[in-house]
Design a protein around this motif. Structure first.
Motif, short mmCIF file in Angstrom:
data_model
loop_
_atom_site.label_atom_id
_atom_site.label_comp_id
_atom_site.label_asym_id
_atom_site.label_seq_id
_atom_site.Cartn_x
_atom_site.Cartn_y
_atom_site.Cartn_z
N ASP A 28 31.23 -43.66 30.76
CA ASP A 28 30.52 -42.41 30.98
C ASP A 28 29.40 -42.17 29.96
OD1 ASP A 28 32.51 -42.17 29.01
OD2 ASP A 28 32.72 -40.01 29.32
N TYR A 29 29.20 -43.08 29.02
CA TYR A 29 28.13 -42.96 28.03
C TYR A 29 26.79 -43.37 28.65
CZ TYR A 29 31.03 -42.13 23.86
OH TYR A 29 31.85 -41.60 22.91
N TYR A 30 25.72 -42.82 28.11
CA TYR A 30 24.36 -43.10 28.56
C TYR A 30 23.99 -44.57 28.30
CZ TYR A 30 19.32 -42.30 29.11
OH TYR A 30 18.01 -42.35 29.50
N CYS A 31 24.15 -45.04 27.10
CA CYS A 31 23.97 -46.45 26.70
C CYS A 31 22.67 -47.08 27.18
CB CYS A 31 25.17 -47.28 27.15
SG CYS A 31 26.68 -46.89 26.29
N ARG A 32 21.58 -46.41 26.92
CA ARG A 32 20.24 -46.93 27.22
C ARG A 32 19.31 -46.46 26.11
NH1 ARG A 32 18.74 -44.80 32.92
NH2 ARG A 32 16.89 -46.01 32.47
N PRO A 33 18.06 -46.90 26.10
CA PRO A 33 17.13 -46.33 25.14
C PRO A 33 17.04 -44.81 25.34
CG PRO A 33 16.20 -48.29 26.16
CD PRO A 33 17.46 -47.97 26.91
N ILE A 34 16.99 -44.08 24.24
CA ILE A 34 16.99 -42.62 24.28
C ILE A 34 15.56 -42.10 24.28
CG2 ILE A 34 17.77 -40.50 23.12
CD1 ILE A 34 20.06 -42.30 24.21
N PRO A 35 15.20 -41.29 25.29
CA PRO A 35 13.84 -40.76 25.34
C PRO A 35 13.62 -39.65 24.32
CG PRO A 35 15.15 -39.84 27.13
CD PRO A 35 16.02 -40.86 26.43
N PRO A 36 12.38 -39.42 23.94
CA PRO A 36 12.08 -38.26 23.10
C PRO A 36 12.46 -36.99 23.87
CG PRO A 36 10.19 -39.74 23.24
CD PRO A 36 11.19 -40.21 24.24
N PHE A 37 12.69 -35.91 23.12
CA PHE A 37 13.07 -34.65 23.74
C PHE A 37 12.24 -33.52 23.16
CE2 PHE A 37 15.79 -30.79 23.28
CZ PHE A 37 15.76 -30.41 24.60
N GLY A 38 11.73 -32.67 24.03
CA GLY A 38 11.05 -31.47 23.58
C GLY A 38 9.70 -31.27 24.22
N ASP A 39 8.91 -30.44 23.58
CA ASP A 39 7.61 -29.99 24.05
C ASP A 39 6.59 -31.13 23.94
OD1 ASP A 39 5.17 -28.69 24.49
OD2 ASP A 39 5.66 -27.00 23.18
N LEU A 40 6.02 -31.54 25.06
CA LEU A 40 5.04 -32.64 25.04
C LEU A 40 3.75 -32.25 24.32
CD1 LEU A 40 5.50 -34.16 28.61
CD2 LEU A 40 6.31 -35.06 26.41
N ALA A 41 3.47 -30.94 24.20
CA ALA A 41 2.26 -30.48 23.51
C ALA A 41 2.58 -29.97 22.11
CB ALA A 41 1.60 -29.38 24.33
N ALA A 42 3.66 -30.47 21.52
CA ALA A 42 4.15 -29.97 20.23
C ALA A 42 3.21 -30.30 19.07
CB ALA A 42 5.53 -30.55 19.95
N ASN A 43 3.25 -29.41 18.06
CA ASN A 43 2.59 -29.66 16.79
C ASN A 43 3.59 -30.13 15.73
OD1 ASN A 43 0.95 -27.19 18.03
ND2 ASN A 43 -0.42 -28.42 16.78
N PHE A 44 4.86 -30.12 16.08
CA PHE A 44 5.93 -30.46 15.14
C PHE A 44 6.78 -31.57 15.75
CE2 PHE A 44 10.09 -28.69 13.15
CZ PHE A 44 10.04 -29.60 12.12
N LEU A 45 6.80 -32.73 15.07
CA LEU A 45 7.59 -33.87 15.53
C LEU A 45 8.62 -34.22 14.47
CD1 LEU A 45 8.00 -36.13 17.68
CD2 LEU A 45 6.46 -37.54 16.28
N ILE A 46 9.87 -34.31 14.90
CA ILE A 46 10.97 -34.74 14.03
C ILE A 46 11.32 -36.17 14.42
CG2 ILE A 46 13.35 -34.32 13.36
CD1 ILE A 46 12.85 -31.35 14.16
N VAL A 47 11.34 -37.06 13.43
CA VAL A 47 11.63 -38.46 13.69
C VAL A 47 12.91 -38.85 12.96
CG1 VAL A 47 10.78 -40.84 13.55
CG2 VAL A 47 9.17 -38.95 13.89
N GLY A 48 13.94 -39.22 13.72
CA GLY A 48 15.19 -39.69 13.15
C GLY A 48 15.23 -41.20 13.12
N LEU A 49 16.33 -41.74 12.63
CA LEU A 49 16.49 -43.19 12.54
C LEU A 49 16.71 -43.83 13.91
CD1 LEU A 49 17.18 -45.95 11.20
CD2 LEU A 49 19.48 -45.07 10.85
N ALA A 50 17.83 -43.50 14.54
CA ALA A 50 18.22 -44.12 15.81
C ALA A 50 19.30 -43.24 16.44
CB ALA A 50 18.76 -45.53 15.56
N PRO A 51 19.59 -43.46 17.71
CA PRO A 51 20.65 -42.68 18.36
C PRO A 51 22.00 -42.90 17.70
CG PRO A 51 19.36 -43.91 19.98
CD PRO A 51 18.94 -44.40 18.63
#
Length: 190
Positions: A28-51
């Motif tokens: 039941d897990y997603y187990c694929r590359p994880i897409p970015p999430f949020g506002d496509l016109a954002a001025n603020f981007l948070i970048v984590g390591l990995a899922p």
């Protein structure tokens, strides 16, 4: 728009094989590359390591359903970047305002430790995503690997500088009580 994500990417054999093995155990897990999430016109981007194994890798959304996301999404809510406090699953109605979350590496790595080649493979997606940000923009790197991936994606160079400060504390009679040397390692970008 240039690709910021490939939902069917299998360019990193170690990651693809690992995702397949995790999917076998957790159907039941997603187990694929994880897409970015949020506002496509954002001025603020948070970048984590990995899922995370039982967070984004399970739900299909960055920092969703795991401990790391609890503080992150509450903070985003407190500062007006989110419409709700929690991020439980991909269908919970969460929306981000002027904010987007992504990862330097799009697939779950074994032991949460991506190899350099895997970080480099995903870097083109991060570079393309950085180009989509509205200006002015704020980029928040969550950790050293995310920081270095951003520097690379922006075609910048990270430079280390060291500053030493030496202070001696004395009594009124000029007797030395102790000497302290503080070393600051600063990262600068050129």
């Amino acid at each position: 728009m240039t690709d910021i994500f490939d939902p069917n990417c299998r360019k990193c054999p170690r990651l693809a094989t690992f995702l397949d093995a995790v999917k076998e155990k957790n159907c039941d897990y997603y187990c694929r590359p994880i897409p970015p999430f949020g506002d496509l016109a954002a001025n603020f981007l948070i970048v984590g390591l990995a899922p995370g194994m039982h967070g984004a890798n399970r739900t299909g959304r960055p920092f969703t359903g795991d401990h790391a996301g609890i503080l992150l999404y509450k903070t985003l809510y407190d500062f007006g970047f989110s419409n709700q406090v929690q991020s439980l699953d991909i269908n919970d109605g969460l929306q981000l305002h002027n904010c987007r979350i992504t990862n330097a590496v799009k697939c779950l790595p074994p032991k949460n430790k991506p190899l350099g080649a895997e970080i480099n493979t995903c870097n083109k997606y991060l570079a393309n995503e950085l180009r989509t940000l509205s200006t002015p923009a704020v980029i928040l790197a969550l950790g050293g690997i995310a920081h270095r991936a951003i520097i690379r994606a922006m075609l910048l160079k990270q430079v280390w500088t060291t500053t030493r400060i030496k202070r001696t504390l004395t009594t009124p009679n000029q007797e030395i009580l102790y000497t302290v040397t503080v070393v600051f390692d600063l990262r600068s970008i050129k």
